[in-house]
Design a protein around this motif. Structure first.
Motif, PDB file in Angstrom:
ATOM      1  N   UNK A  28       0.841  -1.213  -0.146  1.00  0.00           N
ATOM      2  CA  UNK A  28       0.203  -0.030   0.058  1.00  0.00           C
ATOM      3  C   UNK A  28       0.806   1.044   0.016  1.00  0.00           C
ATOM      4  N   UNK A  29       2.062   1.242   1.083  1.00  0.00           N
ATOM      5  CA  UNK A  29       2.962   2.487   0.947  1.00  0.00           C
ATOM      6  C   UNK A  29       3.467   2.476  -0.576  1.00  0.00           C
ATOM      7  N   UNK A  30       3.958   1.546  -1.130  1.00  0.00           N
ATOM      8  CA  UNK A  30       4.575   1.601  -2.554  1.00  0.00           C
ATOM      9  C   UNK A  30       3.601   2.154  -3.222  1.00  0.00           C
ATOM     10  N   UNK A  34       3.988   5.527  -5.743  1.00  0.00           N
ATOM     11  CA  UNK A  34       4.012   5.472  -7.278  1.00  0.00           C
ATOM     12  C   UNK A  34       2.896   6.473  -7.794  1.00  0.00           C
ATOM     13  N   UNK A  35       1.609   6.433  -6.678  1.00  0.00           N
ATOM     14  CA  UNK A  35       0.500   7.479  -7.240  1.00  0.00           C
ATOM     15  C   UNK A  35       0.799   8.847  -7.031  1.00  0.00           C
ATOM     16  N   UNK A  36       1.766   9.141  -6.175  1.00  0.00           N
ATOM     17  CA  UNK A  36       2.274  10.300  -6.048  1.00  0.00           C
ATOM     18  C   UNK A  36       3.280  10.848  -6.698  1.00  0.00           C
ATOM     19  N   UNK A  37       4.061   9.963  -7.201  1.00  0.00           N
ATOM     20  CA  UNK A  37       5.003  10.073  -8.314  1.00  0.00           C
ATOM     21  C   UNK A  37       4.205  10.495  -9.461  1.00  0.00           C
ATOM     22  N   UNK A  38       3.139   9.842 -10.004  1.00  0.00           N
ATOM     23  CA  UNK A  38       2.282  10.355 -11.212  1.00  0.00           C
ATOM     24  C   UNK A  38       1.653  11.615 -11.068  1.00  0.00           C
ATOM     25  N   UNK A  39       1.046  11.725  -9.799  1.00  0.00           N
ATOM     26  CA  UNK A  39       0.589  13.193  -9.632  1.00  0.00           C
ATOM     27  C   UNK A  39       1.408  14.411  -9.598  1.00  0.00           C
ATOM     28  N   UNK A  40       2.831  14.016  -9.291  1.00  0.00           N
ATOM     29  CA  UNK A  40       3.634  15.166  -9.372  1.00  0.00           C
ATOM     30  C   UNK A  40       3.681  15.254 -10.917  1.00  0.00           C
ATOM     31  N   UNK A  41       3.923  14.493 -11.685  1.00  0.00           N
ATOM     32  CA  UNK A  41       4.055  14.457 -13.065  1.00  0.00           C
ATOM     33  C   UNK A  41       3.068  15.166 -13.651  1.00  0.00           C
ATOM     34  N   UNK A 239      11.886  15.634 -10.569  1.00  0.00           N
ATOM     35  CA  UNK A 239      12.899  14.888  -9.515  1.00  0.00           C
ATOM     36  C   UNK A 239      11.877  14.407  -8.482  1.00  0.00           C
ATOM     37  N   UNK A 240      10.905  15.141  -7.952  1.00  0.00           N
ATOM     38  CA  UNK A 240       9.933  14.667  -6.892  1.00  0.00           C
ATOM     39  C   UNK A 240       9.373  13.520  -7.374  1.00  0.00           C
ATOM     40  N   UNK A 241       8.819  13.218  -8.627  1.00  0.00           N
ATOM     41  CA  UNK A 241       8.277  12.063  -9.170  1.00  0.00           C
ATOM     42  C   UNK A 241       9.047  10.776  -8.950  1.00  0.00           C
ATOM     43  N   UNK A 242      10.406  10.996  -9.337  1.00  0.00           N
ATOM     44  CA  UNK A 242      11.561  10.061  -9.504  1.00  0.00           C
ATOM     45  C   UNK A 242      11.669   9.642  -7.936  1.00  0.00           C
ATOM     46  N   UNK A 243      11.589  10.775  -6.857  1.00  0.00           N
ATOM     47  CA  UNK A 243      12.088  10.289  -5.771  1.00  0.00           C
ATOM     48  C   UNK A 243      10.757   9.552  -5.042  1.00  0.00           C
ATOM     49  N   UNK A 244       9.590   9.756  -5.591  1.00  0.00           N
ATOM     50  CA  UNK A 244       8.304   8.834  -5.023  1.00  0.00           C
ATOM     51  C   UNK A 244       8.537   7.465  -5.515  1.00  0.00           C
ATOM     52  N   UNK A 245       9.190   7.239  -6.452  1.00  0.00           N
ATOM     53  CA  UNK A 245       9.218   5.969  -7.191  1.00  0.00           C
ATOM     54  C   UNK A 245      10.359   5.349  -6.285  1.00  0.00           C
ATOM     55  N   UNK A 247      11.243   5.671  -3.293  1.00  0.00           N
ATOM     56  CA  UNK A 247      10.488   5.402  -1.970  1.00  0.00           C
ATOM     57  C   UNK A 247       9.623   4.267  -2.117  1.00  0.00           C
ATOM     58  N   UNK A 248       8.904   4.103  -3.348  1.00  0.00           N
ATOM     59  CA  UNK A 248       8.018   3.012  -3.431  1.00  0.00           C
ATOM     60  C   UNK A 248       8.921   1.671  -3.661  1.00  0.00           C
ATOM     61  N   UNK A 249       9.921   1.685  -4.222  1.00  0.00           N
ATOM     62  CA  UNK A 249      10.783   0.637  -4.547  1.00  0.00           C
ATOM     63  C   UNK A 249      11.538   0.134  -2.965  1.00  0.00           C
TER      64      UNK A 249
END
Lengths: 268, 128
Positions: A28-30, A34-41, A239-245, A247-249
């Motif tokens: 769920x956290x991951x 990932x969703x937050x990364x997409x949202x940033x994009x 960069x934020x989107x990449x960071x969220x991904x 964190x998911x990993x």
């Protein structure tokens, strides 16, 4: 405890309710990451589009100024000129072919822009060619060949003769596409390419006509607003989107490590 | 079953101490950066100290680089946390606390000495 193989211990560990519960939480956290990364994009795209649109709108809202005040022929066309509202007097070049540039409208309806050569008849640009989109035509791309006849001199969509005054908004050159114009259509509006078809001097941008004086009788819809080329994606959001991904990993890596330790514990 | 998991014996004490040293540096850097970021957020969104732009969004005060820098420093911090945590073979609760310490202001300064105690206790137990 009997000695187990590495793999079976791993699976035994992975099946434990506690480990499965952790997997659920971490997945769920991951997923959220990932969703937050997409949202940033999304936000990055939205933001750059909004900024470009706002700038173009601000320019288009102003009263038209003489073309000379904005751009001269054979000079660079900058992004700041896009969307500028201008007026210019001159005449459509009767000997020059008109072209259809296929472009679907926002609703997806097929059609094309009618592109004509306009010889500027005043000021510093006198005698130079300004590519002009006279309007939009709803037409099936399959019929574009037949439309070439209507666009040619004598056809019902031929450019009007004589002196006219045009009002419209400027748009920038598009990358030249391979379509040669031999079948009456062009893949893009590129003054560099048009110079070969119509001659020079030529302007580096083109005009989307909103109003012609005297009024035209031809059945052309006004051309839609020029597409706003959006600026680059804000690097920060990217960069934020990449960071969220990342964190998911990270969440997934933590779980794998937990299972490994648990499996080792079971084996010993 | 003993109170301590038997795998403790396989912890490499030297590497674990080195991992802790790296974690410790990043805990201080991340904690400091987070305090700066908190200050920036309060100034920007609460006091609008930098004013607002044409669209009404608050402008940065110290600079938009603060949030950007914290984000990447946090990524490095997480790498050191994961390294230390997996070398020490700790459970899930400890990594959750350490992950949270990088985003909750001041918490990293509280957790860092606690992690030092965890390392000492566990390494001593492993050698015993």
């Amino acid at each position: 405890m009997p000695t187990r193989s590495r793999t079976s211990a791993w699976f035994a560990a992975a099946r434990q309710p506690r480990i499965l519960g952790l997997l659920l939480i971490l997945l769920v956290a991951a997923g959220i990451c990932v969703r937050l990364g997409a949202w940033q994009l999304d936000r990055a795209v939205e933001r750059s589009e909004r900024a470009a649109l706002r700038a173009a709108e601000a320019r288009a809202d102003t009263a038209p100024v003489p073309l000379d005040d904005v751009v001269r022929p054979q000079t660079g066309f900058t992004q700041a000129m896009v969307g500028r509202s201008v007026e210019v007097a001159g005449e459509f070049v009767q000997g020059a072919a008109q072209y259809l540039v296929p472009e679907a409208d926002p609703a997806g309806e097929p059609g094309g822009l009618v592109l004509a050569a306009f010889r500027v008849g005043e000021g510093a640009g006198e005698g130079a060619i300004l590519p002009v989109v006279r309007g939009r035509l709803d037409a099936d791309p399959a019929d574009l060949g037949a439309l070439a006849f209507r666009l040619s001199p004598g056809g019902d969509l031929a450019a009007p003769p004589g002196n006219v005054r045009l009002m419209g908004v400027l748009a920038g050159s598009e990358a030249a596409q391979s379509a040669s114009g031999s079948d009456g259509t062009l893949g893009s509006i590129s003054p560099g390419q048009l110079a070969n078809l119509w001659g020079s001097p030529i302007y580096g941008g083109y005009l989307r006509v909103l109003e012609v004086q005297p009024a035209q009788t031809a059945s052309l819809d006004p051309a839609p607003a020029p597409a706003v080329r959006r600026g680059g994606l804000p690097l920060q959001n990217l960069a934020y989107a990449v960071q969220w991904w990342i964190f998911g990993g990270f969440a997934v890596a933590v779980w794998l490590r937990l299972v490994r330790d648990e499996g080792r514990r079971l084996r010993e | 079953m003993t109170a301590l998991p038997p795998t403790r014996a396989s912890i490499d004490a030297g590497r674990a101490r080195a991992a802790f040293a790296r974690y410790r540096v990043m805990a201080f850097v991340t904690g400091g950066m987070l305090l700066l970021l908190t200050l920036e957020m309060v100034l920007k969104y609460v006091f609008h100290a930098g004013g607002v732009d044409a669209a009404g969004d608050p402008e940065p005060v110290i600079g938009s680089w603060v949030a950007f820098a914290h984000g990447w420093i946090y990524v490095v911090y997480l790498v050191t946390v994961f390294d230390l945590w997996s070398r020490m073979r700790w459970g899930a609760s400890r990594i959750l606390v350490m992950v949270a310490a990088g985003v909750v202001p001041v918490l990293s300064f509280v957790i860092e000495p606690r992690a030092a105690r965890w390392v000492d206790t566990d390494l001593r137990a492993a050698q015993a």
